[in-house]
Write an enzyme that holds these catalytic residues in place. Sequence first.
Site, PDB file in Angstrom:
ATOM      1  N   TYR A 184      27.981  71.378  25.803  1.00  0.00           N
ATOM      2  CA  TYR A 184      29.177  72.216  25.871  1.00  0.00           C
ATOM      3  C   TYR A 184      29.288  72.971  27.191  1.00  0.00           C
ATOM      4  CZ  TYR A 184      30.279  71.161  21.050  1.00  0.00           C
ATOM      5  OH  TYR A 184      30.626  70.506  19.895  1.00  0.00           O
ATOM      6  N   GLU A 242      27.927  72.320  13.868  1.00  0.00           N
ATOM      7  CA  GLU A 242      27.035  71.189  14.068  1.00  0.00           C
ATOM      8  C   GLU A 242      25.590  71.571  13.764  1.00  0.00           C
ATOM      9  OE1 GLU A 242      28.220  70.096  18.042  1.00  0.00           O
ATOM     10  OE2 GLU A 242      30.279  69.816  17.318  1.00  0.00           O
TER      11      GLU A 242
END
Length: 401
Positions: free
Chosen positions: A98, A140
């Site tokens: 990310y 997640e």
Amino acid sequence: MLSTQAVPVVRATLPAVGASLNTITERFYQRMFEERPELLRHLFNRANQVNGAQREALAGSVAAFATLLVERPDERPDAILSRIAHKHVSLGITADKYTLVGRHLLAAIAEVLGDAVTPQVAAAWDEVYWLMANSLIAMEARLYAQASIQDGDVWREMEVAERHQESPDAVSLVLRRPDALPATAFLPGQYVSVRVELPDGGHQIRQYSLSTAPGQKTWRITVKREKSADGTAPDGEVSSWLHAHADPGRTLEVSLPVGDLVLPDADTPLLLASAGIGITPMLSMLDHLALAGSTRPVTVIHADRTPSDHVHRDEQAELVDRLLGATLHLWYENDADQHPAPNVSPGRATLDNLTLPKDTTAYLCGPLPFMRAVRGDLLHQGLHPSAVHYEVFGPDLWLGK
């Protein structure tokens, strides 16, 4: 929730960013793959980069998330993000990715919009991105924890135990663990990823629904050979490889099961609507209901090009027959007269002649035009939008429309 200083900035710049998002995401992927070419070679779907589907899906999800933040700040973003989180887990995405994505996405926004991206605007959109990213990271992490695995450790070897030709363009593969232990449990409607090494040395990953009920020693997936619609693009890389090489005894890299289109325990009426290869998660749900001896009302509709293209046709009919409260309705665009029956109609699927109970929960899987048409019919009949759930094979372009 966005900070008070970011809300007016995002609201004011959302039209400009939204109008340029496809250009922004195109530049984003160019930047990221220039720095990390192995991501395109071994992680991202190369076909979806060529046809632009992945860029469009990313643009749609970012726009939808930003709009939610400024227009409905009290709503949780879970509905938008859950499907993305499950897909990321099926690919083994980890939190460190990310930072890379954020750096290139925000740089792409600055490049495309130029002087309009003041430090204040850059800070506000950085906040949007990290709200989205941190929500996905948390989702997640929970999915990895629920599976009792380290983040990203999703890949397992599975052996092809059986192969069956289900239609001219589709084969089913029964997968088993090489150590003969039972396959990992899953929920009806979930999918796995399959990763293959292609002749050029690159690895590509595709998702396939598990098409039988949970609780068995094996899994089954059904693979349709993807072909270019107009011949200008290459045929599906992974599906073509599996059709050519996935014979009994072959070992495949397969992810743990994930997916948020799952059948909940309840006794309310169901609609299971599919088209083409979208039948596969519905078969898992039907098989589960049949094994459980369910008596809940179930309306099953399926649309296909022809009867011969209808994969698992006899199996679907047999499962419906085993359910006391189930009915099956079929539509074929061509050759419907080759299988005349009261439940077979020519043309495209419609709910015009079906009356569904108002408390029906609907599950849809198939091409987007099919799902949009069925969803429209359902809403016209009075179903609440929250009662209509869907699964998209490939990038989720629904949010971009």
